[in-house]
Design a protein around this motif. Structure first.
Motif, short mmCIF file in Angstrom:
data_model
loop_
_atom_site.label_atom_id
_atom_site.label_comp_id
_atom_site.label_asym_id
_atom_site.label_seq_id
_atom_site.Cartn_x
_atom_site.Cartn_y
_atom_site.Cartn_z
N ALA A 1 0.84 -1.20 0.00
CA ALA A 1 0.00 0.00 0.00
C ALA A 1 0.88 1.25 0.00
N LYS A 2 1.96 1.22 0.76
CA LYS A 2 2.89 2.35 0.80
C LYS A 2 3.49 2.60 -0.58
N TYR A 3 3.91 1.52 -1.26
CA TYR A 3 4.45 1.66 -2.61
C TYR A 3 3.42 2.30 -3.53
N ALA A 4 2.17 1.84 -3.46
CA ALA A 4 1.12 2.39 -4.33
C ALA A 4 0.90 3.87 -4.04
N ILE A 5 0.90 4.25 -2.77
CA ILE A 5 0.75 5.66 -2.41
C ILE A 5 1.91 6.48 -2.98
N GLU A 6 3.12 5.94 -2.84
CA GLU A 6 4.30 6.64 -3.37
C GLU A 6 4.24 6.77 -4.90
N GLU A 7 3.56 5.84 -5.56
CA GLU A 7 3.44 5.89 -7.02
C GLU A 7 2.26 6.75 -7.46
N GLY A 8 1.53 7.33 -6.51
CA GLY A 8 0.49 8.28 -6.88
C GLY A 8 -0.94 7.83 -6.68
N CYS A 9 -1.17 6.67 -6.14
CA CYS A 9 -2.55 6.23 -5.91
C CYS A 9 -3.14 7.07 -4.77
N THR A 10 -4.20 7.79 -5.08
CA THR A 10 -4.84 8.62 -4.05
C THR A 10 -6.23 8.11 -3.69
N VAL A 11 -6.66 7.02 -4.35
CA VAL A 11 -8.02 6.54 -4.14
C VAL A 11 -8.04 5.31 -3.23
N PHE A 12 -7.51 4.20 -3.70
CA PHE A 12 -7.61 2.94 -2.96
C PHE A 12 -6.54 2.79 -1.88
N ALA A 13 -5.28 2.98 -2.24
CA ALA A 13 -4.16 2.64 -1.34
C ALA A 13 -4.21 3.37 0.00
N PRO A 14 -4.49 4.68 0.05
CA PRO A 14 -4.53 5.32 1.38
C PRO A 14 -5.60 4.74 2.29
N GLY A 15 -6.78 4.49 1.73
CA GLY A 15 -7.85 3.89 2.55
C GLY A 15 -7.52 2.47 2.96
N PHE A 16 -6.91 1.71 2.03
CA PHE A 16 -6.52 0.33 2.33
C PHE A 16 -5.47 0.31 3.44
N ASP B 1 -17.27 -4.51 10.80
CA ASP B 1 -16.91 -3.13 10.45
C ASP B 1 -15.78 -3.10 9.42
N LEU B 2 -14.76 -3.94 9.61
CA LEU B 2 -13.65 -3.99 8.64
C LEU B 2 -14.15 -4.48 7.28
N ASP B 3 -15.05 -5.47 7.28
CA ASP B 3 -15.61 -5.96 6.02
C ASP B 3 -16.37 -4.85 5.29
N LYS B 4 -17.17 -4.06 6.01
CA LYS B 4 -17.92 -2.96 5.40
C LYS B 4 -16.96 -1.92 4.83
N ARG B 5 -15.93 -1.60 5.59
CA ARG B 5 -14.95 -0.61 5.11
C ARG B 5 -14.25 -1.11 3.85
N LEU B 6 -13.89 -2.39 3.83
CA LEU B 6 -13.23 -2.96 2.66
C LEU B 6 -14.19 -2.96 1.46
N ASP B 7 -15.45 -3.31 1.68
CA ASP B 7 -16.44 -3.28 0.59
C ASP B 7 -16.56 -1.88 0.00
N LEU C 1 -14.24 0.44 0.00
CA LEU C 1 -13.01 0.69 -0.77
C LEU C 1 -13.05 -0.01 -2.12
N LEU C 2 -13.49 -1.25 -2.14
CA LEU C 2 -13.52 -2.03 -3.37
C LEU C 2 -14.57 -1.55 -4.36
N SER C 3 -15.59 -0.87 -3.88
CA SER C 3 -16.64 -0.38 -4.77
C SER C 3 -16.29 0.99 -5.35
N GLY C 4 -15.18 1.58 -4.93
CA GLY C 4 -14.76 2.88 -5.44
C GLY C 4 -14.13 2.77 -6.81
N PRO C 5 -13.65 3.90 -7.33
CA PRO C 5 -13.01 3.89 -8.65
C PRO C 5 -11.73 3.08 -8.65
#
Length: 186
Positions: A122-137, A165-171, A173-177
């Motif tokens: 997740a850190k690598y993805a954030i460093e590569e510019g992911c602003t949608v999924f990786a920070p929330g993950f 609660d974790l399952d809802k949060r993950l759902d 995240l996964l339903s986002g862009p």
């Protein structure tokens, strides 16, 4: 004592002494490793990881297999799943915790992805510019780790609520862009 001129003779003497110490220690150390390995094999949860190690100028692999009470280190000339299969000697834990390397597949009834490896990814993805999924993950994983640290003090009903609660949060995240391709490549 003073070092010998040039130090060559003294270094050879020291290497010989170290080799003798290691030779004398081999049998007791191998005997001590037997109950440690047995504890790992008997554990319902086993974690495993491997990393490269230089042995005699060649690339070998240092494997770490652990339970909550024991840790085994193995050095092998291969990264293949056979190292784990041979070590486990037919034992199959309920849960196998490891990264996504294929050699870590199929050793337990259930496979748990290593949270430290997922956090790193997740850190690598954030460093590569992911602003949608990786920070929330990343935040989701950090929450799971925090809950895990208190697990032994929580009631089963509380753990079930946290899991839901974790399952809802993950759902959510996964339903986002979808993440940007550059950030998703790792």
């Amino acid at each position: 004592p003073r070092p010998a001129a040039g130090g060559g003779l003294r270094r050879e003497h020291q290497r010989g002494a170290i080799a003798n110490i290691l030779a004398r220690a081999e049998a007791p150390l191998l005997a001590a490793a037997v109950p440690i390995a047995a504890a790992v094999r008997a554990s319902p949860v086993v974690g495993s990881d491997e990393t490269s190690a230089r042995v005699g100028g060649k690339t070998w692999w240092q494997w770490v297999l652990l339970s909550s009470t024991a840790i085994c280190h193995l050095i092998a000339d291969t990264r293949a799943a056979a190292v784990v299969t041979t070590f486990m000697a037919g034992a199959r834990p309920q849960v196998w915790v490891a990264d996504r390397y294929a050699g870590q597949l199929g050793h337990g009834a259930v496979r748990q992805m290593c949270l430290a490896h997922l956090l790193r990814d997740a850190k690598y993805a954030i460093e590569e510019g992911c602003t949608v999924f990786a920070p929330g993950f990343r935040l989701l994983l950090l929450r799971a780790v925090a809950i895990g640290k208190r697990r032994d003090r929580l009631k089963h009903s509380t753990l079930a609520q946290y899991r839901a609660d974790l399952d809802k949060r993950l759902d959510r995240l996964l339903s986002g862009p979808e993440p940007k391709p550059k950030a998703a490549r790792r």
